[in-house]
Every structure is written in structure tokens, then in C-alpha cells.
Design an enzyme around this catalytic site. Structure first.
Site, PDB file in Angstrom:
ATOM      1  N   LEU A  21      81.424  39.924  47.471  1.00  0.00           N
ATOM      2  CA  LEU A  21      82.056  41.158  47.935  1.00  0.00           C
ATOM      3  C   LEU A  21      83.331  40.920  48.734  1.00  0.00           C
ATOM      4  O   LEU A  21      84.250  41.727  48.708  1.00  0.00           O
ATOM      5  CB  LEU A  21      81.069  41.961  48.787  1.00  0.00           C
ATOM      6  CG  LEU A  21      79.833  42.501  48.059  1.00  0.00           C
ATOM      7  CD1 LEU A  21      78.887  43.166  49.049  1.00  0.00           C
ATOM      8  CD2 LEU A  21      80.231  43.479  46.966  1.00  0.00           C
ATOM      9  N   GLY A  22      83.389  39.841  49.476  1.00  0.00           N
ATOM     10  CA  GLY A  22      84.572  39.608  50.299  1.00  0.00           C
ATOM     11  C   GLY A  22      84.384  38.388  51.176  1.00  0.00           C
ATOM     12  O   GLY A  22      83.314  37.778  51.218  1.00  0.00           O
ATOM     13  N   GLY A  24      85.836  36.553  55.113  1.00  0.00           N
ATOM     14  CA  GLY A  24      86.594  36.649  56.354  1.00  0.00           C
ATOM     15  C   GLY A  24      86.696  35.290  57.016  1.00  0.00           C
ATOM     16  O   GLY A  24      86.322  34.264  56.447  1.00  0.00           O
ATOM     17  N   GLY A  25      87.195  35.281  58.264  1.00  0.00           N
ATOM     18  CA  GLY A  25      87.392  34.026  58.961  1.00  0.00           C
ATOM     19  C   GLY A  25      86.104  33.323  59.308  1.00  0.00           C
ATOM     20  O   GLY A  25      86.046  32.101  59.411  1.00  0.00           O
ATOM     21  N   MET A  26      85.003  34.078  59.523  1.00  0.00           N
ATOM     22  CA  MET A  26      83.752  33.490  59.969  1.00  0.00           C
ATOM     23  C   MET A  26      82.762  33.277  58.824  1.00  0.00           C
ATOM     24  O   MET A  26      81.941  32.366  58.862  1.00  0.00           O
ATOM     25  CB  MET A  26      83.128  34.391  61.039  1.00  0.00           C
ATOM     26  CG  MET A  26      81.873  33.847  61.685  1.00  0.00           C
ATOM     27  SD  MET A  26      81.341  34.967  63.013  1.00  0.00           S
ATOM     28  CE  MET A  26      79.773  34.242  63.457  1.00  0.00           C
ATOM     29  N   VAL A  29      80.694  37.614  52.318  1.00  0.00           N
ATOM     30  CA  VAL A  29      79.684  38.642  52.075  1.00  0.00           C
ATOM     31  C   VAL A  29      79.427  38.715  50.579  1.00  0.00           C
ATOM     32  O   VAL A  29      80.375  38.756  49.771  1.00  0.00           O
ATOM     33  CB  VAL A  29      80.147  40.013  52.604  1.00  0.00           C
ATOM     34  CG1 VAL A  29      79.056  41.057  52.400  1.00  0.00           C
ATOM     35  CG2 VAL A  29      80.499  39.916  54.088  1.00  0.00           C
ATOM     36  N   ASP A 137      85.714  44.823  68.595  1.00  0.00           N
ATOM     37  CA  ASP A 137      86.577  44.508  67.459  1.00  0.00           C
ATOM     38  C   ASP A 137      86.625  45.680  66.483  1.00  0.00           C
ATOM     39  O   ASP A 137      86.527  45.494  65.269  1.00  0.00           O
ATOM     40  CB  ASP A 137      86.092  43.242  66.747  1.00  0.00           C
ATOM     41  CG  ASP A 137      87.182  42.583  65.904  1.00  0.00           C
ATOM     42  OD1 ASP A 137      88.365  42.897  66.138  1.00  0.00           O
ATOM     43  OD2 ASP A 137      86.857  41.769  65.025  1.00  0.00           O
TER      44      ASP A 137
END
Length: 610
Positions: A21-22, A24-26, A29, A137
Site C-alpha cells: 500500500l505504501g 514511509g521513513g519508519m 504498509v 504529527d
């Protein structure tokens, strides 16, 4: 939605993995299918963070925070295993683009949709704050636009309102510069009011396509957040009246989520809260999910059995031998060709007294190494022990922060197997890029660090080169601030209060250095903190008379806690030098009076402001 790599596992806990799905930095998903047929979004920690204890702890905290919130405008957590070899968190899957994706692709939202967005986010923050959490955030990429309203996701840096624990040291900044509050940008106390500031910035972005403080670089954006008024010239009047109060610099002047909901009133009944183009994207995602589910599902396979105990010990032996070999090969990182006139040995250059005199924006201002080029510092740093640098020739990939004397995050530091100026370089990846640091010889709980969040080029090589140059430069007198007898910045906060008065306020306790300009007295769970600061000064509490015609502000956060802050002097650039004394767990019945007594013992030791 992207297909999985053929080499990827198709099972995570009880969930069969269908598509990506995607990322990020951490972490990343993926879309999963639960045994009962429900779809889930499963967040996994990136493999290179799995053995980083700091990131694993941050993931544990995200799991804990996410489980506390279950309102209609958040994605409910179904399951999690933060102790797994690859930690994961599964939440209810909802289709819809992020607010960032929608605005970037389709343009700003109309007024009615922004009001609907404001109501949904205010409702979500009501539930988050009711759970005694601060999200910290709230930004467009953490807001999903679903068919029935917004959803707030990603509690990776949320924390309990009353929890003083931080994954970074005091004053460290984590968050998204364009949407964080001034107190968060300045490393100050973050409360639920910080989320309301972020809400105001999000509404401006939704209505205009950009945030109210956006600058040409992250450093400029942070400066704007702290020092300048928001740019609301293109915001529709109906949205400006919502956003502007949220963007007050003083947290006490911002509305609560409940007040925003009261102002908005009952939302009109509507089956489609967003513009048609947004709902078309939601329907497109629904179709993609159905298409993925129509394909043959991967067969469930049980996890492999653990290796036999003798094999486990054999592997461990190989790893130990490899680590031992690596630690003997430490590469010396080359310093700058022309650092200036060096005079101090490293042990003297990195003492607290010396570092308090250093101007971090002088350390790397110029051209010192061929690989970094000419570096330019930010014009007005938010904190006196930090400075952002970027390459002045417009080159890509050089954008980092130099930090002097901040605390080392627990568990985040590993060996870099490199050295500079005889100091062993350490490695940290909390920025999401690659950070390089050395521990102070006399205060190993503190560091000098290059915080390099950029991923362009070789982030570790950039960080190591910059730190090597900084260490060499710190041996010169060229990096010191001009002598200023009126300044409080060179003062040792541990030496400011009268020792007997400080210990008396806590019924005991001894001072310990917490950061370059912060000292803490501890007696059990009770604390007294003295801080010396330089930044924008905003009065946020009730006025208190400190004697001699001087006033400050006090804020009480509980029956035995109080903080007193006062301005020492106003500076020509609009910032101020100021001091803050906070007590927690004071037993005298009037904590503010006890803190005021400590302040009274500090005032005679301060230089006369000019």
C-alpha cells in the site's frame, strides 16, 4: 496499490498479505486479509530498523498509543506484535487517498469540504486527547479521506500528555516542520494545544494547497513557524475564521477540539463529504482492492521452525567473530584541509564550558571539504546549540543540522567503525537518514552530532564528513561567539541556584547535567529543572512577581508541580534570552512559591541585561 515482490513473504502473523500500500521513513504498509475475511492495513518496521532498539521502542509506543484510541475518525487497531522479528501493527483497512495526495492531484478542497474536514479532525482529536495522548504529527499525509469522512492515522510519535518520556533528548525535534507548533519546533513543552496548531495548518493547506509557514527549506519553515505570522492571504474567510485562532503562537489562546466543534455546529447531512473527483479516487481504490482479491490468494504456510540449538550457537559464534573483526578496522575520517588556527586539544574543545561559548552557525560556515562544498548556515536558529546547514551552490543532498551538547537517546547509538580527531564516531538513524556523533569525553550522556535526515547521496558519508570537519573546527577559537558580558548563554545552569535552596525544594537530591544548558536535581521521582534558553519568548502563564520590579510567568501542571519562566533580555532580532525553573513532586503545599524561592537564589548570579 502495488504488487508484492515475488521474494516477499505472503504471511504476517495471522494475516495473508495481498499487496503493498505504501512506504514511509519508519516502515511500509501492506494490505492483508484476516482469518475472518476482514481487510487490514499492516504496518511493518523497515528491516534495517529491526535491530535498532530506539526504533523498536518507538514502534512499541505507537502500538500502545494506537490501541488507546478507537473513535470514528481514527483507524481502529485489530492486532499487533511489536516483539516479532519484524514488528507489525494491523489496523482496519479503509479506502481513500491521503489529504496530501488528494490536494496535490486534484487541487485545494472547496469550503464545504474543508469545514467537514475540520469537524472530523476535531472529533478525532477529542478522542485522542480524551485518551490522554498528544498526536504530535497531525499532517496531510497522516489524514485519509474516506467515503464517510477523514481518518487520522500514524501514532508513531504520539505520547501521553502527562508522560515526560521522550525517545530523543530534551529539545530534540521530531515531526513535520510545516505542521508542527512553535513549542514543538523550539523543543519546548508539547501539550494537546500543539495538535490544535497543527489542525490550523492542515486546514490552510487543504483550502489553499500549501501550509501557512512553508519556506524554501526545512530550516526556513521552522523559523517561520516560530517567528512569523501565518500567511492567510488566500484562505477563504469561512476557513480563516477557523484556522487563525488555532495558529496562535501562545498555546493558551488556541481553541480546544470541542470549541471547534461547537463553532462549526451540526454538519449538514451529505452522502458525499468530498468533491466528486475525491470520491472517484476512493471508488478506484475499491476497484483495485476487489481486483486484488479476485486473484488466487497465497496459500497459508506455517512459520519455519526455529533452528536447532547447536546451529543457533554456531551462528552466534560467527556473528561474534565478525563483529570482533569489524571493530578492529576503524577508518580515520579526514578533516578539513584548512580548518583555521587550531589551538585546543579535543578534550578541552568538548567541555561544557567551552561548548556553551560556541556559535554552532560559525562551525561549518564556508568551504572546508571538497565533498560537502560551500555550506551556508540558517540565518536565525531556533535553539542556541543547533544550526541547520545547506549547500550554498544549490547542490542536492546537503541539508543537515549540527547539534552541540544534546542528550544521547537511550538505545539508539551504534558504532560507526570510523574516527575523527582521535574520537570514535557513533552512528544513529533516528532522523530517518543517517546521523554521526561523538560522545563528550567528560559527559558521555551528551553528544556533538550531525543530524542528517536527507537520503540523497550517501547520507552516512555526508554525516561523517561534516562531523569530522566540525570536530576540527571546534579546536579553533574562530567558532566562539563574540564576548558578551550581558549574555546568560555561557552560564552553567547547575551552578545558578543556591545549592541549599535547590536541595531544600526537593528535600534532598543532587544536580546532574541533562543537556548543554539544562540541569536537573532528582530525589526519587521528584525533580527540579533549571534551563537557559534563547529563542522567541512567548508569555504562556499567569504573571508572578519575582521581586525587584521583575515579573515572570508561572504555570501549574498539578498540585505539586510548577514552572516559572522569565525573560532576561530582548535581542535585536526579536528573540530573547530567558530562563525557566520547573519543579515536579514538590511537597511544600505551594509549589510555585518553592520554585519562586529557587528563582530568587538565581537572580543575583545573573549578569545585568543591557
Amino acid at each position: 496499490m502495488e504488487p508484492l515482490d515475488p521474494r516477499e513473504p505472503r504471511q504476517l502473523g495471522p494475516y495473508r498479505i495481498i499487496a503493498a500500500l505504501g512506504e514511509g521513513g519508519m516502515g511500509r504498509v501492506v494490505l492483508g486479509l484476516a482469518p475472518d475475511g476482514r481487510l487490514v492495513a499492516v504496518k511493518q518496521l523497515h528491516p534495517h530498523f529491526v535491530h535498532d532498539t530506539g526504533f523498536r521502542e518507538r514502534f512499541r509506543r505507537e502500538v500502545t498509543a494506537s490501541r488507546l484510541v478507537s473513535g470514528a475518525y481514527t483507524a481502529a487497531v485489530m492486532d499487533a506484535d511489536p516483539e516479532a522479528e519484524t514488528p507489525w501493527l494491523a489496523s482496519v483497512f479503509v479506502t481513500g487517498p491521503s489529504l496530501r495526495e488528494a490536494v496535490d492531484a486534484l487541487g485545494p478542497l472547496p469550503v464545504g469540504a474543508v469545514r467537514r474536514l475540520a469537524a472530523g479532525l476535531a472529533a478525532a482529536l477529542t478522542e485522542i486527547h480524551r485518551a490522554a495522548l498528544v498526536h504530535r504529527d497531525l499532517k496531510p499525509s497522516n489524514i485519509l479521506l474516506t467515503a464517510d469522512g477523514p481518518r487520522v492515522i500514524d501514532f508513531g510519535i504520539a505520547r501521553a500528555i502527562e508522560d515526560g518520556h521522550e525517545l530523543t533528548g530534551t529539545g530534540s525535534i521530531i515531526g513535520s516542520p510545516a505542521f508542527m507548533s512553535p513549542e514543538q519546533a523550539g523543543g519546548g513543552q508539547v501539550t494537546a494545544a500543539s495538535d490544535m496548531f497543527s489542525l490550523g495548518a492542515v486546514l490552510v493547506m487543504a483550502a489553499t494547497g500549501q501550509g501557512p509557514f512553508t519556506g524554501t527549506a526545512a530550516a526556513q519553515t521552522l523559523y517561520n513557524v516560530v517567528h512569523t505570522e501565518p500567511d492567510l492571504t488566500t484562505v477563504p474567510a469561512e476557513i480563516r475564521v477557523l484556522a487563525e485562532p488555532c495558529l496562535a503562537k501562545d498555546p493558551a489562546l488556541r481553541p480546544t477540539p470541542e470549541q471547534v466543534l461547537d463553532f462549526l455546529g451540526r454538519a449538514p447531512a451529505s452522502a458525499a463529504p468530498w468533491p466528486p473527483a475525491v470520491h472517484a479516487r476512493i471508488q478506484q481504490q475499491d476497484a483495485e482492492v476487489r481486483a486484488a482479491l479476485s486473484l488466487p490468494l497465497p496459500a497459508w504456510r506455517p512459520p519455519p521452525r526455529p533452528p536447532r540449538i547447536w546451529l543457533r550457537w554456531a551462528v552466534a559464534g560467527v556473528v561474534v567473530a565478525l563483529v570482533a573483526a569489524l571493530t578492529t578496522a576503524i577508518i580515520a575520517t579526514r578533516g578539513p584541509d584548512d580548518p583555521g588556527v587550531t589551538a585546543l586539544p579535543m578534550t578541552e574543545a568538548l567541555t561544557l564550558d567551552r561548548l556553551r561559548r560556541v556559535d554552532p552557525c560559525q562551525v561549518l560556515d564556508g568551504d572546508f571539504t571538497a565533498d560537502l562544498g560551500t555550506l551556508e548556515p540558517e540565518s536565525n536558529p531556533i535553539q542556541p546549540n543547533r544550526c541547520y546547514y545547506s549547500r550554498g551552490d544549490g547542490g542536492d543532498g546537503i541539508d543537515f543540522e549540527l547539534q552541540l551538547g544534546d542528550p544521547v537517546p537511550n538505545g539508539d547509538v551504534g558504532q560507526a567503525n570510523r574516527s575523527a580527531e582521535g574520537m570514535a564516531l557513533q552512528r544513529m538513524t533516528f532522523s530517518g537518514g543517517c546521523d554521526s556523533l561523538v560522545l563528550l569525553p567528560t559527559q558521555p550522556q551528551l553528544h556533538v552530532m550531525i543530524y542528517n535526515a536527507t537520503k540523497a547521496g550517501d547520507p552516512c558519508a555526508i554525516a561523517d564528513s561534516a562531523l569530522s570537519a566540525a570536530l576540527t573546527r571546534l579546536r579553533t577559537a574562530e567558532v566562539d561567539r563574540p564576548a558578551d558580558p550581558a549574555s546568560v548563554l555561557p552560564l552553567d545552569p547547575c551552578a545558578l541556584p543556591d545549592a541549599a535552596v535547590a536541595e531544600g525544594a526537593l528535600n534532598g537530591g543532587k544536580p546532574r547535567v541533562k543537556s548543554l544548558r539544562t540541569c536537573e536535581w532528582v530525589n526519587g521521582s521528584n525533580t527540579l529543572t533549571v534551563e537557559v534558553k534563547r529563542s522567541l519568548y512567548v508569555a504562556t502563564g499567569e504573571t508572578i512577581d519575582l521581586g525587584g520590579g521583575l515579573t515572570g510567568e508561572k504555570s501549574e501542571t498539578g498540585p505539586s508541580s510548577c514552572r516559572v519562566t522569565w525573560q532576561h533580555r530582548l535581542l535585536p532580532d526579536g528573540d530573547a534570552e530567558y530562563l525557566s525553573v520547573g519543579g515536579n513532586g514538590l511537597d511544600g503545599g505551594n509549589p510555585c512559591e518553592q520554585v519562586r524561592t529557587v528563582v530568587g537564589s538565581i537572580l543575583p548570579k545573573l549578569p545585568k541585561p543591557q
